[in-house]
Design a protein around this motif. Structure first.
Motif, PDB file in Angstrom:
ATOM      1  N   PHE A 270       0.857  -1.185   0.000  1.00 39.68           N
ATOM      2  CA  PHE A 270       0.000   0.000   0.000  1.00 39.68           C
ATOM      3  C   PHE A 270       0.888   1.228   0.000  1.00 39.68           C
ATOM      4  O   PHE A 270       1.354   1.689   1.039  1.00 39.68           O
ATOM      5  CB  PHE A 270      -0.927  -0.024   1.223  1.00 39.68           C
TER       6      PHE A 270
ATOM      7  N   ARG B 106      -1.263   5.017  -3.620  1.00 44.32           N
ATOM      8  CA  ARG B 106      -2.511   4.275  -3.438  1.00 44.32           C
ATOM      9  C   ARG B 106      -3.333   4.858  -2.295  1.00 44.32           C
ATOM     10  O   ARG B 106      -4.555   4.939  -2.375  1.00 44.32           O
ATOM     11  CB  ARG B 106      -2.228   2.808  -3.163  1.00 44.32           C
TER      12      ARG B 106
ATOM     13  N   SER C 270      -6.944   6.404  -2.866  1.00 41.36           N
ATOM     14  CA  SER C 270      -8.074   5.824  -2.136  1.00 41.36           C
ATOM     15  C   SER C 270      -8.807   6.883  -1.330  1.00 41.36           C
ATOM     16  O   SER C 270     -10.043   6.911  -1.297  1.00 41.36           O
ATOM     17  CB  SER C 270      -7.591   4.715  -1.205  1.00 41.36           C
TER      18      SER C 270
ATOM     19  N   GLY D 103       1.225   0.101  -9.514  1.00 45.33           N
ATOM     20  CA  GLY D 103       1.078   0.192  -8.069  1.00 45.33           C
ATOM     21  C   GLY D 103       1.244   1.588  -7.518  1.00 45.33           C
ATOM     22  O   GLY D 103       1.375   1.772  -6.317  1.00 45.33           O
ATOM     23  N   ASN D 104       1.244   2.587  -8.386  1.00 43.56           N
ATOM     24  CA  ASN D 104       1.429   3.956  -7.939  1.00 43.56           C
ATOM     25  C   ASN D 104       0.118   4.689  -7.676  1.00 43.56           C
ATOM     26  O   ASN D 104       0.128   5.858  -7.335  1.00 43.56           O
ATOM     27  CB  ASN D 104       2.250   4.742  -8.957  1.00 43.56           C
ATOM     28  N   GLY D 105      -1.003   4.032  -7.861  1.00 39.67           N
ATOM     29  CA  GLY D 105      -2.298   4.646  -7.589  1.00 39.67           C
ATOM     30  C   GLY D 105      -2.871   5.444  -8.734  1.00 39.67           C
ATOM     31  O   GLY D 105      -3.803   6.227  -8.540  1.00 39.67           O
TER      32      GLY D 105
ATOM     33  N   GLY E 278      -6.605   4.598  -9.381  1.00 36.35           N
ATOM     34  CA  GLY E 278      -7.426   5.178  -8.324  1.00 36.35           C
ATOM     35  C   GLY E 278      -7.509   6.685  -8.435  1.00 36.35           C
ATOM     36  O   GLY E 278      -8.521   7.292  -8.081  1.00 36.35           O
TER      37      GLY E 278
END
Length: 128
Positions: A19, A23, A27, A88-90, A93
């Motif tokens: 996380f 992210r 989020s 995986g860097n967001g 999102g």
């Protein structure tokens, strides 16, 4: 692809259970955007109802503030993400946060304009 190349790619991409800060920001922005949409829909459905205001503007302003904050977080994450989608860097999102924030802000603005047009009995009836 060699084994060395595959291990380098795997080390660059974040794992599913990791996380990262991107992210977390995405989020948080997405949740704020979702809250903005829900509050705006409630403000549109019941302008003077469950939100506890006499004129219905509080829910609309709350939705707009949450939507703008969600969009700002989504934009910040999108601007600072190092890789593309799936790294995986967001970034995914962040796009969701931008869209939900925009929808919440637009619906909040609509609710605010309706709340300002609503004639309240006993207060505005003399001026209508």
């Amino acid at each position: 692809m060699s084994v060395r190349h595959l291990s380098a790619v795997q080390s660059l991409a974040a794992g599913v259970s990791d996380f990262s800060l991107g992210r977390l920001g995405a989020s948080t922005g997405g949740l704020l955007g979702l809250v903005a949409v829900v509050v705006a829909v409630l403000a549109l459905a019941r302008p003077a109802g469950r939100l506890g205001t006499a004129n219905g503007a509080l829910g609309a302003v709350t939705a707009m503030a949450a939507g703008l904050t969600g969009m700002a977080l989504g934009g910040l994450v999108a601007a600072t993400a190092d890789g593309g989608l799936g790294t995986g860097n967001g970034l995914g999102g962040a796009y969701v946060a931008l869209l939900l924030g925009l929808a919440g802000t637009a619906l909040g603005g609509l609710a605010l304009s309706r709340a300002r047009r609503t004639v309240r009995p006993g207060i505005d009836s003399h001026h209508a």
